[in-house]
Enzyme design. Structure first.
Site, PDB file in Angstrom:
ATOM      1  N   SER A   1       0.848  -1.184   0.000  1.00  0.00           N
ATOM      2  CA  SER A   1       0.000   0.000   0.000  1.00  0.00           C
ATOM      3  C   SER A   1       0.884   1.234   0.000  1.00  0.00           C
ATOM      4  O   SER A   1       2.109   1.135   0.036  1.00  0.00           O
ATOM      5  CB  SER A   1      -0.885   0.011   1.237  1.00  0.00           C
ATOM      6  OG  SER A   1      -0.106   0.399   2.353  1.00  0.00           O
ATOM      7  N   LYS A   2       0.244   2.394  -0.015  1.00  0.00           N
ATOM      8  CA  LYS A   2       0.978   3.666  -0.080  1.00  0.00           C
ATOM      9  C   LYS A   2       2.028   3.794   1.021  1.00  0.00           C
ATOM     10  O   LYS A   2       3.041   4.464   0.842  1.00  0.00           O
ATOM     11  CB  LYS A   2       0.008   4.839   0.017  1.00  0.00           C
ATOM     12  CG  LYS A   2      -0.805   5.023  -1.246  1.00  0.00           C
ATOM     13  CD  LYS A   2      -0.946   6.506  -1.589  1.00  0.00           C
ATOM     14  CE  LYS A   2      -1.553   6.738  -2.945  1.00  0.00           C
ATOM     15  NZ  LYS A   2      -3.005   6.576  -2.994  1.00  0.00           N
ATOM     16  N   ARG A   3       1.752   3.150   2.155  1.00  0.00           N
ATOM     17  CA  ARG A   3       2.718   3.214   3.254  1.00  0.00           C
ATOM     18  C   ARG A   3       4.086   2.701   2.820  1.00  0.00           C
ATOM     19  O   ARG A   3       5.106   3.039   3.397  1.00  0.00           O
ATOM     20  CB  ARG A   3       2.239   2.361   4.437  1.00  0.00           C
ATOM     21  CG  ARG A   3       1.146   2.980   5.276  1.00  0.00           C
ATOM     22  CD  ARG A   3       0.778   2.070   6.431  1.00  0.00           C
ATOM     23  NE  ARG A   3       0.328   0.758   5.947  1.00  0.00           N
ATOM     24  CZ  ARG A   3       0.992  -0.374   6.104  1.00  0.00           C
ATOM     25  NH1 ARG A   3       2.126  -0.398   6.763  1.00  0.00           N
ATOM     26  NH2 ARG A   3       0.518  -1.503   5.630  1.00  0.00           N
ATOM     27  N   HIS A   4       4.084   1.816   1.827  1.00  0.00           N
ATOM     28  CA  HIS A   4       5.348   1.231   1.389  1.00  0.00           C
ATOM     29  C   HIS A   4       6.065   2.086   0.348  1.00  0.00           C
ATOM     30  O   HIS A   4       7.111   1.711  -0.152  1.00  0.00           O
ATOM     31  CB  HIS A   4       5.108  -0.164   0.805  1.00  0.00           C
ATOM     32  CG  HIS A   4       4.557  -1.131   1.806  1.00  0.00           C
ATOM     33  ND1 HIS A   4       3.233  -1.482   1.846  1.00  0.00           N
ATOM     34  CD2 HIS A   4       5.152  -1.796   2.818  1.00  0.00           C
ATOM     35  CE1 HIS A   4       3.041  -2.336   2.837  1.00  0.00           C
ATOM     36  NE2 HIS A   4       4.187  -2.543   3.444  1.00  0.00           N
ATOM     37  N   GLY A   5       5.484   3.222  -0.004  1.00  0.00           N
ATOM     38  CA  GLY A   5       6.130   4.069  -1.023  1.00  0.00           C
ATOM     39  C   GLY A   5       5.300   4.073  -2.291  1.00  0.00           C
ATOM     40  O   GLY A   5       4.081   3.954  -2.226  1.00  0.00           O
TER      41      GLY A   5
END
Ligand code: GLU
Length: 494
Positions: free
Chosen positions: A245-249
């Site tokens: 997800s976006k948390r991973h970049g």
């Protein structure tokens, strides 16, 4: 006769194309190309609140960029509304679906009642067999029916090409709604009606859709259509083993494109997410993938998105390109950084031969196209900082002695007639011999003066490419600035 291979990629245009979605698209595309089948594109744009035309364009753009060409006309799900509803009507006529007049609150009450008694509630089909007159009376009361599919007794069993056998007791599936009371079709109906009309032979999609598959199978069967083969692809996780997800970049393909990844590298990297090649090979050209990819080698366990591997692969793909190709690919990144083109800083003259020589020196060191602008900055402008780490290591320990050496280099370089890598190396060797120093004692301070950095391409070669004038000027500038730069470093650290 085996069924001709026809697969579809069915993205929803609700945002930039996600890595997971592109992965699904790619596996469909590779399978179609390997099997000499057709790769169809269907835009699932029925969610009018979330779908937007610009996201549709973004899908086309990314697929084209990735080189995933599709066959036949694009199908827009939203334009097939009438076909979806008429399929539902035909199911009602055939007695395989029915109009249900329960109000939502009545159903909720029944569900609660069942829950209180420890039973599970399934629609009792109270309205399934009513007469036209009864239906008219209900409608006169203001009730508007939904259409529900009748789920037969028994068990649904299918063999997923990746997950193996899956069996679900039908009693766990309620007669689900296929057309809402306002007459609009539901997602499951739309998907299956489209798959039937597009004559899809294999449904290859993300594992998050596996729970829908039993419902889909009932729809295919009710419609009297041949079942496609199902293959559900593993989930892609971040390195913390949580769903990507976006948390991973960056999670959309276009972000990687904009960061300087090559389409072949994206295709190569995504192909490895879940596909076990059978050996250690990780670098694949597109042609090799089209030949070797096999759905039967896709594993079911989750797969991890390894950014370092992605970068490495991108570097490998960069190395397969000619200097000429890399120059044109890297240009937009250099322009964006203001190094070439209209926004060019106080630039050095960039002629074509110079550009190709620069690319030739950088190609092995760059993992993305954007790297050419970062690692190659000093080739295009005199306006660069001296990296404090480099200053500390190669200037600050003995500033006077370093200044002296830089001065010697400047004098010798200025006097050279033929300014090439051999001549420059000769200068450094002579000076070190003459002064009883090591070549490294010239090489490192010189690199800092010419590039601002402590590492980079071969010094003698980069000097030859930069040219006599730029090198002599930069050595002079370094001489001038060195005392201040060293002092500021000391203040900063004091
Ligand atoms: N539109 C769905 C998605 O983007 C795909 C549905 C399917 O492949 O059946 O996840």
């Amino acid at each position: 006769m085996p069924r001709p291979v026809r697969v579809r990629f069915a993205p929803s245009p609700t945002g930039l194309l996600h890595i997971g979605s592109a992965h699904t698209g790619l596996f469909n595309w590779l399978f179609a190309r390997k099997e000499k089948g057709r790769f169809l594109l269907r835009i699932e744009d029925t969610d009018t609140a979330r779908s937007r035309p610009e996201w549709v364009d973004a899908i086309f753009e990314v697929l084209e960029w990735m080189g995933m060409d599709w066959d036949e006309e694009v199908v827009y799900q939203s334009r097939r509304f009438d076909q979806h509803v008429s399929r539902a009507e035909s199911l009602v006529e055939a007695g395989k679906a029915y109009r249900c007049y329960y109000l939502p609150e009545e159903l909720e009450a029944k569900r609660q009642e069942a829950l209180a008694e420890g039973r599970s509630w399934r629609n009792d089909r109270r309205y399934a067999d009513i007469t036209t007159a009864e239906a008219a009376a209900l409608e006169a009361e203001g009730r508007k029916p939904v259409i529900r599919l009748k789920i037969p007794e028994g068990k649904t069993v299918f063999r997923d090409r990746i997950l193996g056998e899956i069996a679900v007791e039908n009693e766990t599936i309620d007669d689900f709604v296929i057309v809402r009371s306002n007459g609009t079709p539901l997602y499951h109906l739309a998907v299956v009606a489209d798959d039937v009309d597009m004559n899809v032979s294999h449904v290859i999609r993300g594992i998050d859709h596996v729970t829908n598959t039993t419902k889909h199978i009932h729809l295919f069967q009710a419609l009297g259509a041949e079942l496609p083969e199902f293959a559900h692809l593993p989930s892609i996780l971040g390195e913390d083993k949580k769903k990507l997800s976006k948390r991973h970049g960056a999670v959309s393909v276009s972000e990687y494109r904009d960061a300087g990844y090559l389409p072949d590298a994206v295709v190569n990297f995504l192909s490895l997410l879940g596909w076990q090649t059978g050996d250690d090979q990780e670098f694949f050209t597109r042609a090799e993938l089209m030949q070797r990819f096999s759905l039967d080698q896709v594993h079911k366990r989750d797969t991890v998105f390894d950014l370092r591997k992605f970068e490495w692969l991108n570097g490998q793909h960069i190395m397969t390109r000619s200097n000429e190709e890399l120059w044109s690919l890297a240009q937009p990144f250099l322009e964006q950084a203001g190094l070439t083109g209209d926004g060019q800083a106080d630039g050095l003259a960039v002629d074509h031969a110079y550009a190709l020589a620069v690319v030739g020196l950088l190609r092995e060191r760059c993992r993305t196209l954007a790297d050419f602008a970062v690692q190659g900055r000093f080739f295009f402008t005199d306006d660069f900082e001296y990296n404090p780490k480099a200053v500390r290591k190669h200037w600050a320990k003995e500033p006077e002695a370093v200044s002296e050496r830089v001065g010697w280099l400047r004098g010798e370089f200025a006097a050279l007639e033929a300014f090439d890598a051999d001549a420059v190396e000769g200068v450094v060797r002579d000076l070190s011999e003459r002064h009883g120093l090591k070549a490294a004692q010239f090489i490192h301070p010189c690199r800092v003066a010419l590039t601002g950095e402590m590492a980079g391409p071969s010094l003698f070669h980069l000097i030859a490419v930069l040219g006599q004038e730029a090198c002599v000027d930069r050595l002079a500038k370094a001489l001038d600035r060195l005392p201040d730069v060293v002092e500021q470093l000391a203040v900063g650290e004091g």
